[in-house]
Design a protein around this motif. Structure first.
Motif, PDB file in Angstrom:
ATOM      1  N   SER A 103      35.052  30.351  29.879  1.00  0.00           N
ATOM      2  CA  SER A 103      36.133  31.301  29.571  1.00  0.00           C
ATOM      3  C   SER A 103      36.786  31.839  30.840  1.00  0.00           C
ATOM      4  O   SER A 103      37.167  33.014  30.917  1.00  0.00           O
ATOM      5  CB  SER A 103      35.622  32.459  28.709  1.00  0.00           C
ATOM      6  OG  SER A 103      35.126  31.987  27.479  1.00  0.00           O
ATOM      7  N   GLY A 104      36.907  30.986  31.871  1.00  0.00           N
ATOM      8  CA  GLY A 104      37.605  31.360  33.093  1.00  0.00           C
ATOM      9  C   GLY A 104      36.783  32.114  34.118  1.00  0.00           C
ATOM     10  O   GLY A 104      37.299  32.466  35.176  1.00  0.00           O
ATOM     11  N   TRP A 105      35.515  32.397  33.824  1.00  0.00           N
ATOM     12  CA  TRP A 105      34.648  33.131  34.745  1.00  0.00           C
ATOM     13  C   TRP A 105      33.459  32.258  35.130  1.00  0.00           C
ATOM     14  O   TRP A 105      32.926  31.518  34.293  1.00  0.00           O
ATOM     15  CB  TRP A 105      34.133  34.410  34.090  1.00  0.00           C
ATOM     16  CG  TRP A 105      35.164  35.483  33.941  1.00  0.00           C
ATOM     17  CD1 TRP A 105      36.314  35.420  33.209  1.00  0.00           C
ATOM     18  CD2 TRP A 105      35.146  36.775  34.526  1.00  0.00           C
ATOM     19  NE1 TRP A 105      37.006  36.592  33.301  1.00  0.00           N
ATOM     20  CE2 TRP A 105      36.299  37.456  34.110  1.00  0.00           C
ATOM     21  CE3 TRP A 105      34.241  37.433  35.364  1.00  0.00           C
ATOM     22  CZ2 TRP A 105      36.592  38.747  34.497  1.00  0.00           C
ATOM     23  CZ3 TRP A 105      34.537  38.730  35.752  1.00  0.00           C
ATOM     24  CH2 TRP A 105      35.705  39.380  35.325  1.00  0.00           C
ATOM     25  N   ASN A 106      33.033  32.397  36.386  1.00  0.00           N
ATOM     26  CA  ASN A 106      31.852  31.653  36.834  1.00  0.00           C
ATOM     27  C   ASN A 106      30.639  32.040  36.006  1.00  0.00           C
ATOM     28  O   ASN A 106      30.454  33.210  35.657  1.00  0.00           O
ATOM     29  CB  ASN A 106      31.534  31.953  38.302  1.00  0.00           C
ATOM     30  CG  ASN A 106      32.415  31.193  39.243  1.00  0.00           C
ATOM     31  OD1 ASN A 106      33.487  31.657  39.582  1.00  0.00           O
ATOM     32  ND2 ASN A 106      31.962  30.025  39.666  1.00  0.00           N
ATOM     33  N   ASP A 107      29.817  31.046  35.717  1.00  0.00           N
ATOM     34  CA  ASP A 107      28.521  31.305  35.099  1.00  0.00           C
ATOM     35  C   ASP A 107      27.628  31.928  36.178  1.00  0.00           C
ATOM     36  O   ASP A 107      27.808  31.683  37.375  1.00  0.00           O
ATOM     37  CB  ASP A 107      27.906  30.008  34.589  1.00  0.00           C
ATOM     38  CG  ASP A 107      28.762  29.346  33.519  1.00  0.00           C
ATOM     39  OD1 ASP A 107      29.463  30.075  32.772  1.00  0.00           O
ATOM     40  OD2 ASP A 107      28.719  28.110  33.418  1.00  0.00           O
ATOM     41  N   ILE A 108      26.680  32.745  35.753  1.00  0.00           N
ATOM     42  CA  ILE A 108      25.762  33.428  36.660  1.00  0.00           C
ATOM     43  C   ILE A 108      24.339  32.991  36.330  1.00  0.00           C
ATOM     44  O   ILE A 108      23.960  32.947  35.159  1.00  0.00           O
ATOM     45  CB  ILE A 108      25.908  34.962  36.538  1.00  0.00           C
ATOM     46  CG1 ILE A 108      27.333  35.383  36.905  1.00  0.00           C
ATOM     47  CG2 ILE A 108      24.890  35.673  37.423  1.00  0.00           C
ATOM     48  CD1 ILE A 108      27.617  36.861  36.675  1.00  0.00           C
ATOM     49  N   ILE A 109      23.574  32.671  37.349  1.00  0.00           N
ATOM     50  CA  ILE A 109      22.175  32.274  37.172  1.00  0.00           C
ATOM     51  C   ILE A 109      21.301  33.444  37.613  1.00  0.00           C
ATOM     52  O   ILE A 109      21.450  33.953  38.726  1.00  0.00           O
ATOM     53  CB  ILE A 109      21.845  31.023  38.007  1.00  0.00           C
ATOM     54  CG1 ILE A 109      22.724  29.847  37.556  1.00  0.00           C
ATOM     55  CG2 ILE A 109      20.361  30.680  37.897  1.00  0.00           C
ATOM     56  CD1 ILE A 109      22.627  28.621  38.450  1.00  0.00           C
ATOM     57  N   VAL A 110      20.420  33.885  36.710  1.00  0.00           N
ATOM     58  CA  VAL A 110      19.507  34.993  37.017  1.00  0.00           C
ATOM     59  C   VAL A 110      18.084  34.566  36.688  1.00  0.00           C
ATOM     60  O   VAL A 110      17.858  33.594  35.964  1.00  0.00           O
ATOM     61  CB  VAL A 110      19.867  36.284  36.233  1.00  0.00           C
ATOM     62  CG1 VAL A 110      21.289  36.731  36.550  1.00  0.00           C
ATOM     63  CG2 VAL A 110      19.687  36.095  34.737  1.00  0.00           C
TER      64      VAL A 110
END
Length: 150
Positions: A103-110
């Motif tokens: 959706s236009g935003w970077n995925d975040i890995i936590v």
């Protein structure tokens, strides 16, 4: 001496290139945490490719951290201030910015305790509130991601 007009113009009118300064995150974090002087770590990355570095904030302290991890807040940098986007609990570090976008935003890995590294995808409005319910990342996703908070 023939360049004095250029130098004078730059002094008087400034440069045309906009400096992308990062607004003060403290006020935004205080507003959401409802604490005067919240304790937190922050990392910056342009999550939505608008040219402004957004803020990934990990709150610290007894009110925000437990055995499963800490609370993470995501703020969008509008250029003049920060707008609250989402809150995720039970989140551990490191926090990485993936190369992939949703959706236009970077995925975040936590880090999710008991599970490992998971992928948090933006749904058009926010990131997931509970990382432990998200999918594990692949080795390639983790290897190619940029660490933003350790």
């Amino acid at each position: 001496m023939k360049y004095w007009w250029i130098l004078f113009s730059l002094f008087l009118f400034g440069c045309n290139e906009e400096a992308h300064e990062i607004p003060d995150i403290n006020q935004a974090v205080s507003l959401i945490s409802q604490e005067n002087k919240p304790n937190f770590d922050v990392g910056y990355a342009d999550l939505n490719s608008d040219g402004f570095d957004d803020a990934i904030v990990m709150l610290k302290g007894m009110n925000w951290c437990g055995s499963g991890g800490c609370t993470v807040l995501i703020f969008q940098n509008t250029g003049s201030d920060f707008t609250f986007i989402s809150k995720s609990t039970v989140t551990g570090s490191p926090i990485r910015i993936a190369e992939t976008k949703t959706s236009g935003w970077n995925d975040i890995i936590v880090w999710s305790k008991g599970k490992g590294s998971v992928l948090m995808r933006f749904d058009g409005e926010s990131y997931p509130s509970n990382p432990s319910m998200q999918s594990l990342v692949s080795e390639d996703q983790e290897k190619n991601a940029k660490i933003i908070l350790e």
